[in-house]
Design an enzyme around this catalytic site. Structure first.
Site, PDB file in Angstrom:
ATOM      1  N   ASP A 184      -8.943   2.830   1.693  1.00 35.65           N
ATOM      2  CA  ASP A 184      -7.804   3.270   0.898  1.00 35.65           C
ATOM      3  C   ASP A 184      -7.542   2.231  -0.171  1.00 35.65           C
ATOM      4  O   ASP A 184      -8.450   1.485  -0.558  1.00 35.65           O
ATOM      5  CB  ASP A 184      -6.579   3.418   1.830  1.00 35.65           C
ATOM      6  CG  ASP A 184      -5.567   4.438   1.338  1.00 35.65           C
ATOM      7  OD1 ASP A 184      -4.879   4.136   0.343  1.00 35.65           O
ATOM      8  OD2 ASP A 184      -5.467   5.513   1.937  1.00 35.65           O
ATOM      9  N   HIS A 219      -0.065   2.762  -1.492  1.00 40.81           N
ATOM     10  CA  HIS A 219      -0.584   3.905  -0.733  1.00 40.81           C
ATOM     11  C   HIS A 219      -1.231   3.465   0.580  1.00 40.81           C
ATOM     12  O   HIS A 219      -0.944   4.008   1.655  1.00 40.81           O
ATOM     13  CB  HIS A 219      -1.588   4.662  -1.599  1.00 40.81           C
ATOM     14  CG  HIS A 219      -2.048   5.966  -1.053  1.00 40.81           C
ATOM     15  ND1 HIS A 219      -3.134   6.095  -0.207  1.00 40.81           N
ATOM     16  CD2 HIS A 219      -1.571   7.228  -1.224  1.00 40.81           C
ATOM     17  CE1 HIS A 219      -3.314   7.370   0.101  1.00 40.81           C
ATOM     18  NE2 HIS A 219      -2.374   8.082  -0.498  1.00 40.81           N
ATOM     19  N   SER A 233      -2.560  12.713   2.615  1.00 40.98           N
ATOM     20  CA  SER A 233      -2.724  11.273   2.807  1.00 40.98           C
ATOM     21  C   SER A 233      -1.856  10.760   3.946  1.00 40.98           C
ATOM     22  O   SER A 233      -2.201   9.771   4.603  1.00 40.98           O
ATOM     23  CB  SER A 233      -2.351  10.515   1.534  1.00 40.98           C
ATOM     24  OG  SER A 233      -3.350  10.632   0.562  1.00 40.98           O
TER      25      SER A 233
END
Length: 596
Positions: free
Chosen positions: A79, A116, A369
């Site tokens: 990620d 994120h 996600s």
């Protein structure tokens, strides 16, 4: 949670005897846990203007109380980078176990403020019972961070983090909350290249295989990017509700080793953005946006608020954020305001929050996600109770213990009565499947209970790629006169675990603006008669070759059916009038059936 939230779950005695030792010891709580509806949902007030529907959670129930917390399991997070020293995740990071692709160090703390990966990591493995913040699905799992999204998102970096890199060798689970920028391109991969991915993936974990969990995508109704035509939505506003993008458009989502995950919101229905598709396996919890009108009303204009959809104010996922109030999702207000994120979006945000003023947590994480790491966390719980499970065992257990949600999901039908996309269907083996939800919402307690003492599925039977012998191209007529190609499989799997196909047509799928939704419906029919729509009309596939052709698409609706017999690909143009001449042909069809 599936029943009364105070009720103790009846776990099997073997699980309790092996894992509950010491569970009664006093431990500090996690003050933001009450907002984590994805873990325990009894309809409580959370961040967002609507309450979650009681029972819509991943079924943790009492697993954590019995010390089933992912201990001994390593989860790799491919990620953006995780902040290694974050106070609510540092204790669960494998020391010197992460890899920064930018500067070749072991510290992936983002220098760009992108949070994120931090949010994803917290959903999986935020430390529990430490007196601060939140709790992960697997709060005792160990985490490794691989920041390839910060470093260009290169294919070689995926290989490193999936199997090839020295720091990837000991991981048990790999979470992948990423996908293509424009998820409308039909996949193209040779059979040799596919084998070059799947074979080493299967060889990890001493031949049991790392469990690869991947987000399906967030393009049900929007495809675009700020760098292309100022973010214009490439999906037509008047298209049918079949999903602009499809999960099969992401190449890796079609790999046999990969568990593709859809997102469900706090009402127990498809999250507004969640990409559907034939390659879906299960669903996790992704929520919606988690904004609050009362917070925004002091900052935004009435006109700005009026332009927001209702789902903007439904709960998102509470998780870790980059620490401090200057970076990440949760920051102090930014001036001048040019983006919605410059506002405080809910009561948690800024150092003035009465809930938590550290800005170390965010309640706006969403998307597939967010759904993917809820599933990765459940897998970690499963592997704690049974480390011998293979990736195939894990896939099978997740599918066969998942909860069927939104059971009234209806098929999408056009004015002529053509089914464009199916709702829930039940195959010949009795397995329910939906392109929106896969086999359903993961259920941690049921999956862990099944995992305990689970007997391995045994050797894999792989038919290899088989091809239809077409003497000539088949004209693609209307739904009453489709093109058909049939392949007979013999001596193969008695119980299917996966099906992959490829096809070539001359129907248009041009890679040029303006992009045009297809009118073609592609359906795969099993020997047992189960029909699975591979490509729905109204979706937006494009191809570098300009035609509707794909070398790889995974079709998961046939779980546990027999693999032997005649497999038929059916291709129809739903825009053609009855008896009208065909405008395109089906020229090839291939299939691979895997199972036991």
């Amino acid at each position: 949670m599936r029943h009364d939230w105070k009720q103790k779950t009846a776990l099997c005695l073997a699980t309790l005897a092996a894992l509950s030792a010491g569970a009664a010891q006093a431990q500090q709580g996690d003050p933001l846990y009450r907002y984590q509806w994805h873990l325990m949902n009894y309809g409580q007030a959370v961040i967002g203007d609507t309450r979650p529907v009681s029972g819509i959670d991943i079924g943790i129930d009492d697993l954590h109380d019995y010390n089933i917390r992912g201990k001994g399991v390593i989860v790799g997070v491919l990620d953006r980078g995780i902040e290694i020293a974050h106070p609510d995740i540092a204790a669960n990071m494998v020391p010197n176990g992460s890899w920064n692709f930018i500067n070749q160090t072991r510290d992936t703390t983002p220098a760009n403020g992108e949070a994120h990966g931090m949010a994803v990591g917290g959903i999986i493995g935020a430390v529990g019972w430490n007196g601060i913040g939140v709790r992960g699905v697997a709060p005792s799992a160990r985490l490794k961070s691989f920041n390839f999204l910060d470093a260009g998102g290169l294919t070689d970096q995926v290989r490193y983090a999936w199997w090839d890199g020295a720091l990837a060798k000991d991981q048990d689970v790999s979470n992948n909350s990423w996908g293509p920028t424009f998820p409308i391109v039909l996949p193209s991969i040779s059979e040799n290249e596919l084998a070059a991915w799947e074979n080493p993936m299967s060889a990890t974990r001493g031949g049991r295989g790392v469990v690869y969990v991947k987000a399906a995508g967030n393009s049900f109704s929007y495809v675009g990017a700020a760098s292309f035509r100022n973010g214009e939505n490439l999906c037509a506003a008047d298209r049918p509700a079949v999903g602009c993008s499809q999960s099969i458009f992401a190449r890796e989502s079609n790999f046999f080793n990969v568990i593709t995950v859809a997102a469900v919101n706090a009402a127990g229905r498809r999250s507004s953005y969640s990409t559907p598709g034939a390659s879906m396996w299960v669903s996790g919890l992704g929520g919606e946006s988690g904004w609050e009108r009362a917070t925004l009303a002091t900052q935004a204009t009435p006109a700005q608020l009026a332009g927001l959809g209702a789902d903007s104010f439904d709960p998102a996922i509470m998780t870790t954020d980059l620490s401090g109030c200057a970076r990440g999702y949760n920051t102090n207000p930014v001036q001048p305001v040019t983006l919605w994120s410059h506002f405080n979006l809910n009561r948690l945000e800024s150092d003035q929050s009465a809930i938590d003023n550290t800005c170390n947590y965010a309640a706006t994480m969403n998307g597939t996600s967010a759904a993917s790491p809820t599933v990765s966390g459940v897998v970690a719980l499963m592997l704690q109770v049974n480390p011998k499970l293979s990736f195939r065992d894990v896939k099978y257990i997740l599918a066969t213990t998942a909860r069927q949600i939104d059971p009234q999901q209806a098929p999408v039908v056009d004015a002529a009565g053509n089914v464009l996309a199916a709702g829930w269907t039940v195959n010949a083996a009795g397995r329910p499947f939906s392109a929106w939800y896969g086999f359903g919402l993961v259920d941690a307690t049921m999956a862990v209970t099944r995992a305990t003492g689970f007997k391995s599925l045994g050797p894999l039977l792989d038919s290899g790629w088989q091809r239809a012998a077409l003497a000539q191209a088949q004209p693609i007529g209307d739904t009453a006169a489709p093109a058909r190609a049939t392949i007979r499989i013999a001596g193969g799997a008695a119980r299917i675990e996966g099906v992959q196909i490829g096809f070539d047509t001359s129907a248009p799928a041009r890679d040029a603006y303006p992009y045009v939704a297809t009118t073609v419906r592609i359906t795969l029919i099993s020997p047992s008669g189960t029909r699975a729509i591979v490509l729905p009309p109204g979706s937006l596939p494009i191809s570098g070759g300009g035609t509707l052709s794909a070398s790889l698409a995974s079709v998961n609706a046939f779980l546990d059916e027999p693999g032997d017999g005649d497999w038929t690909l059916e291709v129809a143009d739903t825009a053609l009038a009855a008896n009208a001449a065909a405008n395109a042909n089906l020229s090839s069809f291939k299939i691979r059936v895997l199972g036991r």
